[in-house]
Scaffold this motif. Sequence first.
Motif, short mmCIF file in Angstrom:
data_model
loop_
_atom_site.label_atom_id
_atom_site.label_comp_id
_atom_site.label_asym_id
_atom_site.label_seq_id
_atom_site.Cartn_x
_atom_site.Cartn_y
_atom_site.Cartn_z
N GLU A 85 -81.19 40.33 60.14
CA GLU A 85 -80.87 41.75 60.19
C GLU A 85 -82.09 42.53 60.67
O GLU A 85 -82.58 42.29 61.76
N ASP A 86 -82.63 43.44 59.84
CA ASP A 86 -83.76 44.26 60.28
C ASP A 86 -85.11 43.72 59.80
O ASP A 86 -86.11 44.42 59.84
N GLN A 87 -85.13 42.48 59.35
CA GLN A 87 -86.36 41.87 58.84
C GLN A 87 -86.65 40.54 59.54
O GLN A 87 -85.77 39.92 60.12
N VAL A 88 -87.92 40.13 59.42
CA VAL A 88 -88.34 38.81 59.86
C VAL A 88 -88.91 38.09 58.65
O VAL A 88 -89.75 38.63 57.93
N ILE A 89 -88.43 36.88 58.42
CA ILE A 89 -88.93 36.06 57.32
C ILE A 89 -90.00 35.13 57.87
O ILE A 89 -89.80 34.45 58.88
N PHE A 90 -91.15 35.11 57.20
CA PHE A 90 -92.29 34.26 57.56
C PHE A 90 -92.42 33.16 56.52
O PHE A 90 -92.44 33.46 55.32
N GLN A 91 -92.53 31.92 56.96
CA GLN A 91 -92.80 30.79 56.07
C GLN A 91 -93.95 29.98 56.66
O GLN A 91 -93.86 29.52 57.80
N ASN A 92 -95.02 29.81 55.89
CA ASN A 92 -96.14 29.00 56.33
C ASN A 92 -95.84 27.53 56.04
O ASN A 92 -95.46 27.18 54.93
#
Length: 141
Positions: A85-92
Motif C-alpha cells: 500500500e503506502d508503505q515499504v517494509i524493510f527486512q535485513n
Amino acid sequence: MFNIGFRGSPFIRDEENLLLGRLEGFGLHEDFWSPLDYWQEEQYEVQWRQGIQRVLDGKISALIVSMRDPELSNFIDWWLLYAFEDQVIFQNQMLFLQNLRAPFNTDDIYTSIRPYRRHNLEGEALSEWRVPKCALQDFMK
C-alpha cells in the motif's frame, strides 16, 4: 525521513578495505560496514537508487550493504524491500549463497529475493521496519 549513505572515509580493518554506512528511517537507524574490494562506493550507491526506484514501482527489491565476490564469499548482507500500500517494509537479511539454486547473478540480483514472509521457519516474527513510500520518494529527488 529516509536516508542511506556512507559516513567518513574508507579504512583498513583485518586487511579489508571498509566504509561505514548508515540506513535511517523514521527514528530508526542501522550502521553497516561495506567492503570496497569487490564493489566500490559508487556501485553501492547506484544499486541503492535502482533498488529504491524498483520498490517504488511496486516490485520486490533490495539494498545491498555488503557485497563481496560471490564466487569467493559465503553471504551477502542486504535489506529486502517489499511495497505494501503506502508503505515499504524493510527486512535485513543475510543471503547465504550456498543455499541458492543457481549462482548469484550480480547483473540480476533481484531474482534471489524470496517472497515476503512475516515469520521465520520457527514461527518467530522477523524484525522489520515500515517506512512511508513518500519518504523514499523524497530521498530520490
